[in-house]
Design a protein around this motif. Structure first.
Motif, PDB file in Angstrom:
ATOM      1  N   GLU A 195      35.562  69.011  14.632  1.00  0.00           N
ATOM      2  CA  GLU A 195      35.758  69.825  15.826  1.00  0.00           C
ATOM      3  C   GLU A 195      34.535  69.731  16.731  1.00  0.00           C
ATOM      4  N   GLY A 196      33.350  69.754  16.142  1.00  0.00           N
ATOM      5  CA  GLY A 196      32.134  69.581  16.933  1.00  0.00           C
ATOM      6  C   GLY A 196      32.075  68.224  17.609  1.00  0.00           C
ATOM      7  N   MET A 197      32.529  67.194  16.908  1.00  0.00           N
ATOM      8  CA  MET A 197      32.540  65.847  17.476  1.00  0.00           C
ATOM      9  C   MET A 197      33.585  65.715  18.584  1.00  0.00           C
ATOM     10  N   ARG A 198      34.692  66.418  18.449  1.00  0.00           N
ATOM     11  CA  ARG A 198      35.703  66.407  19.520  1.00  0.00           C
ATOM     12  C   ARG A 198      35.115  66.957  20.817  1.00  0.00           C
ATOM     13  N   VAL A 199      34.392  68.048  20.700  1.00  0.00           N
ATOM     14  CA  VAL A 199      33.796  68.665  21.887  1.00  0.00           C
ATOM     15  C   VAL A 199      32.780  67.716  22.508  1.00  0.00           C
ATOM     16  N   THR A 226      46.389  59.741   8.742  1.00  0.00           N
ATOM     17  CA  THR A 226      47.524  58.844   9.020  1.00  0.00           C
ATOM     18  C   THR A 226      47.180  57.691   9.952  1.00  0.00           C
ATOM     19  N   GLY A 227      45.990  57.679  10.543  1.00  0.00           N
ATOM     20  CA  GLY A 227      45.650  56.623  11.491  1.00  0.00           C
ATOM     21  C   GLY A 227      44.305  56.873  12.128  1.00  0.00           C
ATOM     22  N   TYR A 228      44.322  57.144  13.422  1.00  0.00           N
ATOM     23  CA  TYR A 228      43.066  57.336  14.136  1.00  0.00           C
ATOM     24  C   TYR A 228      43.237  58.379  15.231  1.00  0.00           C
ATOM     25  N   GLU A 229      42.104  58.915  15.668  1.00  0.00           N
ATOM     26  CA  GLU A 229      42.040  59.773  16.843  1.00  0.00           C
ATOM     27  C   GLU A 229      40.840  59.340  17.672  1.00  0.00           C
ATOM     28  N   VAL A 230      41.060  59.079  18.949  1.00  0.00           N
ATOM     29  CA  VAL A 230      39.971  58.738  19.855  1.00  0.00           C
ATOM     30  C   VAL A 230      39.369  60.043  20.383  1.00  0.00           C
ATOM     31  N   LEU A 231      38.076  60.220  20.160  1.00  0.00           N
ATOM     32  CA  LEU A 231      37.419  61.486  20.484  1.00  0.00           C
ATOM     33  C   LEU A 231      36.833  61.505  21.890  1.00  0.00           C
TER      34      LEU A 231
END
Length: 274
Positions: free
Chosen positions: A12-16, A247-252
Motif C-alpha cells: 500500500e505504501g508503494m502504491r502511494v 495472479t499476475g502483476y500490478e503496475v504501481l
C-alpha cells in the motif's frame, strides 16, 4: 541474493509512492515544449514534490559508491543521452526527445518511473523509437506472474526491440525497490526465457529498457553520471514499477495522465489489486 518480499502494508505504501511519482510526470507534460530548459523542468518537479506532494526527491544528493552526488531532483536524458542526464540550461529544441526519470520518497517508500517526451514535432524515426521502446517495456511487464522468471522479461524485451531494428543497452537494468532506492533483484532487459530468479508474489521491481536507434554500445561523460550512445544515435527509455501479485502483476506507477496502454495489454491486468 536476498530479495525483499513486501507485505500488504508495504504494498500500500508503494502504491502511494508510485502514483505520486507518475503524477509528477503528469504535471510536467504541458511544460515540455520548445524553449524550456531541463533545469526549469527540474525546478518544477522539485517544487511539486516538496511543496505539493510532501515527497522527497530521491535523486537529489544520491551518491552510490564511486559516484559524485547527483545534483538534481530528476534525470533528464536528451536525444543520444541514454540515462542519468543532468538537467541544465540548454533550451530544448523542436524535434528533441527527452526522457524524464522521477523517483519520489513518501513515508520511506520509493516510487520510480520515467517517460519519453517528444518536443514539438519529432522525426518519424524518433517517434518510432519512442513507441517501440514503450511497447518493449510492456512486452516485459505482461510476462510478470508467479512462476515466471526474470529471463522471460528480458527475452521478451530484447526480441521485440531487436526485431524492430533497434538495440538494447545491457550495462543498465531494472531493480528491486522499496524502502531502498535500489534492491535485489537486477532485472535485465535481455536474456533467455526460463532463466534467472523465479517471480513470487510480493516482489516489486522496475522494468526500464533503454533502447538505441543505432548500436548498443555506450560511454559515460565526464560529469560521472550522464550515459550516451557511442555512435550518437538516439536513445529512448520508459520505466514502470511493477508488483508481482498472486495472479499476475500490478503496475504501481500509472496515473490519470499516463499514455494509452498498448493494444496487447489488458487494462484490468495492469490495474489489478492484490
Amino acid at each position: 541474493m536476498t530479495i525483499t518480499l513486501k507485505t500488504a502494508a508495504d504494498i500500500e505504501g508503494m502504491r502511494v509512492a508510485g502514483r505520486l511519482a507518475a503524477e509528477v510526470l503528469d504535471m510536467l507534460t504541458p511544460h515540455v515544449v520548445p524553449g524550456v530548459t531541463t533545469a526549469q523542468l527540474d525546478k518544477l518537479a522539485h517544487d511539486h514534490m516538496v511543496n505539493v506532494q510532501g515527497t522527497v526527491p530521491a535523486t537529489l544528493g544520491y551518491q552510490p559508491p564511486g559516484y559524485p552526488a547527483y545534483p538534481a531532483s530528476c534525470c533528464t536524458s536528451v536525444n543520444h543521452q541514454v540515462c542519468h542526464g543532468i538537467p541544465n540550461d540548454r533550451p530544448l529544441k523542436n524535434g528533441d526527445i527527452v526522457n524524464i526519470d522521477i523517483t519520489v520518497i513518501k513515508d520511506g517508500w520509493h516510487g520510480d518511473t520515467s517517460r519519453m517526451f517528444i518536443v514539438g514535432e519529432g522525426s518519424i524515426q524518433a517517434k518510432r523509437l519512442c513507441q517501440i521502446t514503450y511497447e518493449a517495456m510492456w512486452k516485459g511487464i505482461v510476462k510478470v506472474r508467479p512462476g515466471a522468471r526474470l529471463g522471460d522479461i528480458g527475452h521478451a524485451i530484447q526480441t521485440f526491440a531487436e526485431s524492430s531494428g533497434f538495440s538494447v543497452v545491457r550495462e543498465f537494468c531494472g531493480h528491486g525497490i522499496g524502502k531502498r532506492f535500489h534492491e535485489e533483484p537486477q532485472v535485465l532487459h535481455y536474456g533467455r526465457p526460463g532463466t534467472l530468479e523465479e517471480l513470487v508474489p510480493g516482489m516489486i521491481f522496475t522494468i526500464e529498457p533503454m533502447i538505441n536507434a543505432g548500436r548498443r554500445e555506450i560511454r559515460e561523460l565526464g560529469d560521472g553520471w550522464t550515459i550516451v550512445t557511442k555512435d550518437r544515435s538516439l536513445s529512448a527509455q520508459w520505466e514502470h514499477t511493477v508488483l508481482v501479485t498472486e495472479t499476475g502483476y500490478e503496475v504501481l506507477t500509472l496515473s490519470a495522465g499516463y499514455p494509452p496502454l498498448p493494444a496487447f495489454v489488458q487494462p484490468a491486468a495492469a490495474l489489478a489489486t492484490s
